[in-house]
Design a protein around this motif. Sequence first.
Motif, PDB file in Angstrom:
ATOM      1  N   GLU A 114      -4.188   2.042  -7.272  1.00 44.15           N
ATOM      2  CA  GLU A 114      -5.291   2.598  -6.423  1.00 44.15           C
ATOM      3  C   GLU A 114      -6.702   2.423  -6.928  1.00 44.15           C
ATOM      4  O   GLU A 114      -6.914   2.209  -8.015  1.00 44.15           O
ATOM      5  CB  GLU A 114      -5.351   4.350  -6.291  1.00 44.15           C
ATOM      6  N   ASP A 160       0.834  -1.311   0.030  1.00 48.32           N
ATOM      7  CA  ASP A 160       0.060  -0.019  -0.062  1.00 48.32           C
ATOM      8  C   ASP A 160       0.755   1.333  -0.114  1.00 48.32           C
ATOM      9  O   ASP A 160       1.792   1.161   0.899  1.00 48.32           O
ATOM     10  CB  ASP A 160      -0.866  -0.040   1.186  1.00 48.32           C
ATOM     11  N   ARG A 161       0.685   2.282  -0.798  1.00 47.73           N
ATOM     12  CA  ARG A 161       1.337   3.522  -1.003  1.00 47.73           C
ATOM     13  C   ARG A 161       1.377   4.132   0.357  1.00 47.73           C
ATOM     14  O   ARG A 161       2.245   5.012   0.596  1.00 47.73           O
ATOM     15  CB  ARG A 161       0.706   4.363  -1.992  1.00 47.73           C
ATOM     16  N   SER A 162       0.168   4.041   1.183  1.00 49.80           N
ATOM     17  CA  SER A 162       0.161   4.748   2.204  1.00 49.80           C
ATOM     18  C   SER A 162       1.205   4.639   3.290  1.00 49.80           C
ATOM     19  O   SER A 162       1.376   5.290   4.263  1.00 49.80           O
ATOM     20  CB  SER A 162      -1.209   4.536   3.012  1.00 49.80           C
TER      21      SER A 162
END
Length: 80
Positions: free
Chosen positions: A80, A14-16
């Motif tokens: 996403e 996940d990019r987060s």
Amino acid sequence: SSAASDVYKRQYIDRSALTDDQIELLAALEEKKLLADDLIELTQIPARRVLSALTMLQVQGYVAERPGRRFEALVRLKTE
């Protein structure tokens, strides 16, 4: 299982969990192994930030340094 199929087993992350610099570097490394200098040129991120992000990615197990000082992504970014 063949080596070719192992590539597709790479986990998606996940990019987060990543900084913007780390995301850019991982994206650049998805296609091929690159030298730090290549990454600096491609991303236009200052050298010390590229090196610090690469170090963090290695610590996290997301990137590995290969012979010839080339870096390889061990994970893929989730789209996403």
